[in-house]
Design a protein around this motif. Structure first.
Motif, PDB file in Angstrom:
ATOM      1  N   GLU A 152       0.805  -1.221   0.000  1.00  0.00           N
ATOM      2  CA  GLU A 152       0.000   0.000   0.000  1.00  0.00           C
ATOM      3  C   GLU A 152       0.842   1.277   0.000  1.00  0.00           C
ATOM      4  OE1 GLU A 152      -3.241   0.198  -0.296  1.00  0.00           O
ATOM      5  OE2 GLU A 152      -3.575  -1.966  -0.305  1.00  0.00           O
ATOM      6  N   ASP A 153       2.167   1.163  -0.103  1.00  0.00           N
ATOM      7  CA  ASP A 153       3.055   2.336  -0.077  1.00  0.00           C
ATOM      8  C   ASP A 153       2.839   3.173   1.179  1.00  0.00           C
ATOM      9  OD1 ASP A 153       4.008   1.516  -2.522  1.00  0.00           O
ATOM     10  OD2 ASP A 153       2.862   2.974  -3.682  1.00  0.00           O
ATOM     11  N   LEU A 154       2.758   2.503   2.318  1.00  0.00           N
ATOM     12  CA  LEU A 154       2.620   3.168   3.601  1.00  0.00           C
ATOM     13  C   LEU A 154       3.910   3.009   4.399  1.00  0.00           C
ATOM     14  CD1 LEU A 154      -0.977   2.057   4.634  1.00  0.00           C
ATOM     15  CD2 LEU A 154      -0.263   4.337   3.882  1.00  0.00           C
ATOM     16  N   PRO A 155       4.249   3.990   5.228  1.00  0.00           N
ATOM     17  CA  PRO A 155       5.422   3.840   6.096  1.00  0.00           C
ATOM     18  C   PRO A 155       5.161   2.779   7.157  1.00  0.00           C
ATOM     19  CG  PRO A 155       4.273   5.896   6.555  1.00  0.00           C
ATOM     20  CD  PRO A 155       3.615   5.304   5.355  1.00  0.00           C
ATOM     21  N   LEU A 156       6.142   1.930   7.381  1.00  0.00           N
ATOM     22  CA  LEU A 156       6.032   0.845   8.354  1.00  0.00           C
ATOM     23  C   LEU A 156       6.752   1.263   9.632  1.00  0.00           C
ATOM     24  CD1 LEU A 156       5.276  -2.122   9.031  1.00  0.00           C
ATOM     25  CD2 LEU A 156       7.468  -2.787   8.022  1.00  0.00           C
ATOM     26  N   HIS A 157       6.117   1.022  10.783  1.00  0.00           N
ATOM     27  CA  HIS A 157       6.716   1.436  12.057  1.00  0.00           C
ATOM     28  C   HIS A 157       6.543   0.333  13.097  1.00  0.00           C
ATOM     29  CE1 HIS A 157       8.401   4.866  14.335  1.00  0.00           C
ATOM     30  NE2 HIS A 157       7.898   4.206  15.366  1.00  0.00           N
ATOM     31  N   PRO A 158       7.400  -0.711  13.066  1.00  0.00           N
ATOM     32  CA  PRO A 158       7.326  -1.747  14.099  1.00  0.00           C
ATOM     33  C   PRO A 158       7.892  -1.215  15.413  1.00  0.00           C
ATOM     34  CG  PRO A 158       8.419  -2.543  12.088  1.00  0.00           C
ATOM     35  CD  PRO A 158       8.372  -1.049  12.023  1.00  0.00           C
ATOM     36  N   VAL A 159       7.089  -1.233  16.470  1.00  0.00           N
ATOM     37  CA  VAL A 159       7.515  -0.678  17.749  1.00  0.00           C
ATOM     38  C   VAL A 159       8.773  -1.365  18.263  1.00  0.00           C
ATOM     39  CG1 VAL A 159       6.807  -0.334  20.153  1.00  0.00           C
ATOM     40  CG2 VAL A 159       5.163   0.021  18.310  1.00  0.00           C
ATOM     41  N   ASP A 160       8.920  -2.662  18.013  1.00  0.00           N
ATOM     42  CA  ASP A 160      10.068  -3.401  18.533  1.00  0.00           C
ATOM     43  C   ASP A 160      11.402  -2.908  17.967  1.00  0.00           C
ATOM     44  OD1 ASP A 160       8.684  -4.978  20.302  1.00  0.00           O
ATOM     45  OD2 ASP A 160       8.488  -6.686  18.941  1.00  0.00           O
ATOM     46  N   ARG A 161      11.390  -2.159  16.876  1.00  0.00           N
ATOM     47  CA  ARG A 161      12.651  -1.643  16.340  1.00  0.00           C
ATOM     48  C   ARG A 161      13.219  -0.504  17.178  1.00  0.00           C
ATOM     49  NH1 ARG A 161      12.040  -1.887   9.711  1.00  0.00           N
ATOM     50  NH2 ARG A 161      11.248  -4.033   9.654  1.00  0.00           N
ATOM     51  N   TRP A 162      12.462  -0.067  18.172  1.00  0.00           N
ATOM     52  CA  TRP A 162      12.938   0.991  19.078  1.00  0.00           C
ATOM     53  C   TRP A 162      13.034   0.484  20.518  1.00  0.00           C
ATOM     54  CZ3 TRP A 162      10.727   1.983  14.507  1.00  0.00           C
ATOM     55  CH2 TRP A 162      11.233   3.037  13.743  1.00  0.00           C
ATOM     56  N   THR A 163      13.035  -0.840  20.725  1.00  0.00           N
ATOM     57  CA  THR A 163      12.982  -1.398  22.074  1.00  0.00           C
ATOM     58  C   THR A 163      14.146  -0.923  22.937  1.00  0.00           C
ATOM     59  OG1 THR A 163      11.726  -3.361  21.444  1.00  0.00           O
ATOM     60  CG2 THR A 163      13.108  -3.544  23.399  1.00  0.00           C
ATOM     61  N   TYR A 164      15.367  -1.062  22.452  1.00  0.00           N
ATOM     62  CA  TYR A 164      16.525  -0.728  23.280  1.00  0.00           C
ATOM     63  C   TYR A 164      16.674   0.779  23.452  1.00  0.00           C
ATOM     64  CZ  TYR A 164      17.915  -5.560  23.558  1.00  0.00           C
ATOM     65  OH  TYR A 164      17.936  -6.909  23.842  1.00  0.00           O
ATOM     66  N   GLU A 165      16.311   1.552  22.449  1.00  0.00           N
ATOM     67  CA  GLU A 165      16.356   3.002  22.589  1.00  0.00           C
ATOM     68  C   GLU A 165      15.355   3.468  23.635  1.00  0.00           C
ATOM     69  OE1 GLU A 165      16.277   5.183  18.923  1.00  0.00           O
ATOM     70  OE2 GLU A 165      17.387   3.623  17.867  1.00  0.00           O
ATOM     71  N   HIS A 166      14.168   2.872  23.659  1.00  0.00           N
ATOM     72  CA  HIS A 166      13.170   3.243  24.659  1.00  0.00           C
ATOM     73  C   HIS A 166      13.590   2.770  26.048  1.00  0.00           C
ATOM     74  CE1 HIS A 166       9.672   3.558  21.523  1.00  0.00           C
ATOM     75  NE2 HIS A 166      10.617   4.460  21.342  1.00  0.00           N
ATOM     76  N   ALA A 167      14.183   1.598  26.133  1.00  0.00           N
ATOM     77  CA  ALA A 167      14.579   1.058  27.439  1.00  0.00           C
ATOM     78  C   ALA A 167      15.565   1.973  28.141  1.00  0.00           C
ATOM     79  CB  ALA A 167      15.175  -0.337  27.267  1.00  0.00           C
TER      80      ALA A 167
END
Length: 277
Positions: A31-46
């Protein structure tokens, strides 16, 4: 609940093991939409949030409670990450088990779906993850994580009924094509109304952003867990072509060590700006 304006989003949530990551990637690329998996920021958020107390996670119930509480604490960071992408009116397709029904209040109706896996499917997914990667923290407590995941499925089912929102049941032997159709059906109104990323450089830039986030997460994960074997990941093709679903499997160092500005391209794909007419 955060008070800052929400970037337009479409959520795919649900318990671990339901196929969310694959389904979200397939839908975003088609669908040409931006993908944003939350787990790709796990360590940065931690690094920016309080560490859960070990005693709270000693039982499946305690681990599920800690996961729910931590998901609420992470939501402002998730929203800030999405806003920081500068997507304008284009909705990010946000995916992850942290997207709980009670957190979705500001989303318009029809902009979220939760996938609920059968316990047998959850068990197989957990066993597969243990077999595919040498993750010491997960290997030390497999029963705890499995019990937590099963409890999360039931909590999400109950809270979706209370707060509203579509659910898709994923059986022990799923027909993934049908599950994908069910997800599309649940999100049909949101997909019809959504502006898309412009093919070419704008679309390629967002795929590059997503790939860079994946490379950072893999690098932080392997360093934190002491994993020395190379971890290969399906990075998205950065050709910028509408509907491109091609991937290029590489390690995080292979991705980050490419020449600066050189797009990652699947075989036969042209770089952005040289798309066929």
């Amino acid at each position: 609940m955060p008070t800052a304006p929400w970037q337009p989003m479409i959520w795919i949530g649900g318990a671990p093991g339901a196929g969310k990551s694959t389904l979200a990637r397939t839908l975003a690329h088609a669908e040409d939409l931006p993908l944003h998996p939350v787990d790709r920021w796990t360590y940065e958020h931690a690094a920016r949030l309080p560490v859960p107390r070990a005693a709270e996670e000693a039982t499946p119930d305690g681990a599920a409670d800690a996961f729910v509480r931590y998901a609420g604490e992470r939501l402002p960071l998730v929203l800030a990450d999405v806003r920081g992408r500068g997507l304008g009116a284009v909705p990010a397709l946000v995916e992850g088990p942290q997207l709980l029904p009670e957190l979705a209040g500001p989303l318009p109706a029809g902009h979220a779906v939760w996938l609920l896996p059968d316990p047998a499917l959850t068990r197989r997914a957990r066993e597969r993850r243990l077999a595919e990667a040498d993750d010491p923290s997960a290997r030390s407590r497999p029963g705890l994580f499995l019990g937590r995941d099963v409890l999360l499925t039931e909590r999400i089912r109950k809270r979706a009924a209370v707060h509203g929102g579509a659910v898709v049941e994923v059986g022990p032997e799923p027909d993934w094509a049908q599950v994908g159709r069910d997800v599309r059906s649940a999100l049909a109104a949101a997909l019809r109304a959504a502006p898309r990323l412009e093919p070419g450089r704008p679309l390629a830039a967002q795929r590059r952003f997503e790939n860079a986030a994946a490379a950072r997460q893999i690098t932080l994960w392997t360093a934190t867990e002491g994993i020395t074997d190379p971890v290969r990941f399906p990075f998205a093709c950065e050709c910028g072509r509408s509907g491109c679903a091609a991937t290029c499997t590489a390690t995080a160092p292979e991705y980050t060590d490419r020449p600066a500005g050189a797009p990652l391209l699947a075989p036969g794909h042209l770089p952005p700006g040289r798309l066929p007419r």
